[in-house]
Design a protein around this motif. Structure first.
Motif, short mmCIF file in Angstrom:
data_model
loop_
_atom_site.label_atom_id
_atom_site.label_comp_id
_atom_site.label_asym_id
_atom_site.label_seq_id
_atom_site.Cartn_x
_atom_site.Cartn_y
_atom_site.Cartn_z
N SER A 74 0.84 -1.19 0.00
CA SER A 74 0.00 0.00 0.00
C SER A 74 0.88 1.25 0.00
CB SER A 74 -0.89 0.01 1.25
OG SER A 74 -0.08 0.20 2.41
N HIS B 97 -5.24 5.22 -6.71
CA HIS B 97 -6.27 4.84 -5.73
C HIS B 97 -6.11 5.63 -4.44
CE1 HIS B 97 -8.88 2.30 -3.27
NE2 HIS B 97 -7.89 2.21 -2.40
N GLY C 113 -9.43 12.73 -2.59
CA GLY C 113 -10.44 13.15 -3.55
C GLY C 113 -9.85 13.72 -4.81
N ASP D 15 -8.51 13.11 -8.56
CA ASP D 15 -8.49 12.21 -9.71
C ASP D 15 -7.22 12.51 -10.51
OD1 ASP D 15 -10.89 10.79 -9.28
OD2 ASP D 15 -12.04 12.49 -10.02
N ARG E 286 -7.21 9.26 -4.88
CA ARG E 286 -8.67 9.38 -5.01
C ARG E 286 -9.37 9.13 -3.68
NH1 ARG E 286 -9.23 6.07 -8.80
NH2 ARG E 286 -9.76 4.24 -7.55
N GLU E 287 -8.96 8.05 -2.97
CA GLU E 287 -9.66 7.67 -1.74
C GLU E 287 -9.29 8.58 -0.57
OE1 GLU E 287 -12.03 5.26 -1.50
OE2 GLU E 287 -11.82 5.27 -3.70
N ARG E 288 -8.04 8.98 -0.46
CA ARG E 288 -7.61 9.77 0.69
C ARG E 288 -7.82 11.27 0.47
NH1 ARG E 288 -3.69 7.08 3.94
NH2 ARG E 288 -4.20 4.85 3.91
N TYR F 223 -9.99 8.38 11.24
CA TYR F 223 -10.14 7.06 10.62
C TYR F 223 -10.32 5.99 11.68
CZ TYR F 223 -8.42 2.74 8.34
OH TYR F 223 -8.25 1.45 7.90
#
Length: 660
Positions: free
Chosen positions: A435, A464, A471, A473, A467-469, A575
């Motif tokens: 990761s 990824h 936002g 693109d 985008r996930e952490r 989180y």
């Protein structure tokens, strides 16, 4: 010392940093020694030893009282406050890897302010030597100078800068980087076509540097390894232990006319000091007022120039926080909120390379480098060679990126200095499977490997993560990879399938050994999980995985152990709350700490307070005194919390075997 246009005469004494406590005591007593009488010199003299962390609360002439006050010979600390200045020393001599560890410019500044004008050593860490250049402190690997200095010879400036790149030599001749910058760096802009064309295969690092290169009177846009160069950074960041010194330097040089270049790309962090009231070292030494003054100086500087600032919260402030505060450890925050693939990120911390996990060039600089970058927009570097680190095979269950780094640190080639000043490019099947959080552990700890920075080429995992952490693109551009056939100084391949959980013995991160090879039980009293290296989301997944298993079996932290878990950023804390981790942490008896550097820098809970307390820690370095007076073992996140439950150094697998 008498300085002339072309030579320097050193009239003071020579201080040999010897391995022998007796030799050190004799020098402190007034004895003048020959190189032969000095005996074996100390290797690996770290900046933590040159200026221990409490000394960093000073950022002016007071620093000159304290050089080498953390230097260890035998079991003692032979150099006390004011000893160097009062002893009339002007030259320091040491062994290999002088100035390793933290990027703190306080170290060469303290030396120079105490009267040291030249440091001679077999080899130097990159950041230390660059910091010394920037303030006009000479460094040399020529031991032949010593006897000549003792004979009273004047040494030509040409000899003192021999072997250095033209830029380093020019900076030293100018009396330091700020004066050099005023002369050579006004109005310099990036070379528009620097990143285009060129038939020779290049690494990702070379491509990024080319796209950010600046051409000056003394530096080319396409510098070769070993050459001095300047680049324009996309992001510059600084934290409270350096801002006061930078502001002091800039104020002295420019006064009220001071203006910053590109303030919108400067980020200021207050991330080391939120728990200083609980630091026994700071409280006992009466340093808390100094720290508060240091923080106030940073806040004033940020207000004056309208800089964006992130400030970590105290426990009381965190309880009142409405969730709007976004803060954390500076280099963790840069990866979490700012850095993007293909960018250049610089910060006043040796662990700035953490952002290299995203496929950018991120490296640490000293205070003068940052001060110069504030006013010119240009960041100095000596173009490094590169290492290709191929992590082959699949990483076994229970083995983490921290274990991989501790294995690398223990390799004979790395211990011998193969990584000094180099770029570590991590690649291979094991890297592809990691990761971004785990990749960040690899790049973060290139500081301990002695490297300039670490980098991982961006891929689908990077996209990824962004985008996930965040936002964001992000589209990976075709050039964002190393070309086949690109040149590396060396390739090191690690068979990850053979790795097991690792430890590093107290004293140095390079003292690695497989945990399974540990001879006899080692009782621990403190277990600390956190820091930039081990305070990320995935690290807390690992802490929770072990501790949930323990809680399900009615196990708690051993009665004689204190377990501290400290979030790296507020996003990591949020989180953990959202994932429902907090009840498990509370059930087993862990103390949760708000985001801050904390015990990693001996500035908060998790540090030892007595020499007999043994700590197991997930931090990045364990130099003597850094985590308190007791010995510190380094380990991975699961090993740290498994050891807290067991009360001794133990892997999670072995803990499971004890409680089937």
């Amino acid at each position: 010392m008498q300085a002339h246009a072309s030579s320097v005469r050193f009239d003071g004494r020579i201080l040999f940093l010897s391995q022998s406590a007796d030799v050190m005591q004799r020098q402190m007593g007034g004895a003048a020694l020959t190189p032969g009488a000095a005996g074996a010199l100390r290797d690996d003299v770290s900046t933590d030893e040159i200026t221990p962390l409490p000394i960093l609360t000073h950022y002016d002439a007071q620093l000159g009282r304290y050089p080498y006050t953390g230097f260890r010979a035998g079991d003692g600390l032979p150099i006390v406050a004011d000893a160097v200045r009062q002893g009339g020393f002007q030259v320091t001599v040491a062994g290999k890897r002088y100035g390793k560890g933290s990027s703190r410019e306080h170290s060469p500044a303290a030396e120079k302010l105490a009267g040291i004008r030249l440091v001679v050593a077999e080899s130097f860490e990159r950041i230390y030597r660059q910091n010394a250049d920037n303030i006009g402190l000479f460094t040399s690997t020529d031991f032949g100078l010593i006897e000549r200095i003792q004979r009273g010879e004047a040494i030509a400036i040409d000899e003192l800068v021999a072997g250095r790149d033209a830029l380093a030599a020019a900076i030293l001749r100018s009396g330091g980087l700020l004066r050099f910058g005023q002369r050579f760096m006004q109005g310099v802009a990036p070379v528009a076509e620097a990143g285009q064309g060129g038939a020779a295969p290049r690494t990702l690092f070379e491509k990024i540097i080319a796209r950010h290169a600046l051409a000056t009177e003394l530096t080319a846009a396409h510098a070769a390894p070993g050459d001095g160069a300047f680049v324009q950074a996309d992001w510059r960041f600084i934290h409270e232990y350096y801002t006061g010194m930078a502001a002091h330097m800039l104020g002295a040089e420019f006064g009220a006319s001071l203006a910053l270049n590109g303030p919108e790309s400067i980020v200021v962090f207050e991330d080391h000091t939120s728990y200083v009231h609980e630091s026994a070292t700071h409280v006992r030494a009466g340093l808390v007022p100094n720290v508060l003054a240091m923080c106030a100086a940073q806040r004033a500087f940020a207000r004056r120039f309208g800089l964006r600032m992130h400030r970590t919260l105290t426990e009381d402030e965190a309880r009142r926080d409405d969730g709007s505060n976004v803060a954390g450890i500076s280099h963790a925050m840069m990866a979490e909120h700012y850095a993007l693939p293909g960018q250049v990120v610089v910060g006043t911390d040796s662990h700035t390379p953490q952002s290299g996990a995203l496929g950018c060039v991120a490296f640490g600089v000293g205070t003068t480098d940052m001060a110069n970058a504030f006013v010119t927009g240009a960041v100095r570097l000596t173009v490094p060679e590169q290492l290709r680190i191929v992590l082959d095979g699949a990483v076994p269950a229970g083995v983490t990126a921290k274990d991989i780094v501790l294995h690398l640190l223990a390799l004979p080639a790395i211990r011998a200095g193969a990584g000094l000043g180099k770029v570590f490019e991590f690649c291979g099947p094991a890297v592809a499977a990691l990761s971004t959080d785990e990749r960040a552990t690899l790049t973060n700890m290139t500081a301990e490997l002695g490297g300039f920075t670490g980098i991982v080429a961006p891929d689908a995992e990077t996209v990824h993560f962004l985008r996930e952490r965040r936002g964001v693109d992000f589209t990976i551009e075709p050039w964002m990879h190393s070309d086949a056939g690109a040149r590396y100084a060396q390739t090191i391949t690690v068979d990850c399938t053979a790795l097991t959980p690792m430890l590093a013995r107290p004293g140095d991160p390079g003292n690695g050994l497989p945990l399974a090879d540990l001879a006899g039980a080692v009782t621990v009293h403190i277990a600390y999980g956190g820091s930039c290296t081990a305070g990320k989301r995935e690290d807390f997944d690992l802490y929770h995985g072990v501790l949930q298993w323990a809680a399900q079996r009615g196990l708690r932290v051993a009665p004689h152990v204190q377990l501290f878990l400290q979030f790296g950023t507020t996003a990591v804390r949020d989180y953990c709350v959202a994932r429902g981790y907090m009840p498990v942490f509370e059930q087993v008896g862990a103390r949760m700490l708000q985001p801050s550097c904390g015990a990693c820098g001996n500035c908060g809970p998790g540090s030892s307070t007595t020499a007999d307390q043994v700590t197991v820690s997930a931090i990045n370095r364990n130099f003597p005194g850094r985590g308190g007076p007791g010995p510190v073992w380094l380990a991975s996140p699961p090993t740290v919390v498994a050891s807290a439950i067991a009360g001794e150094l133990l892997s999670f697998a072995d803990l499971q075997a004890r409680h089937p």
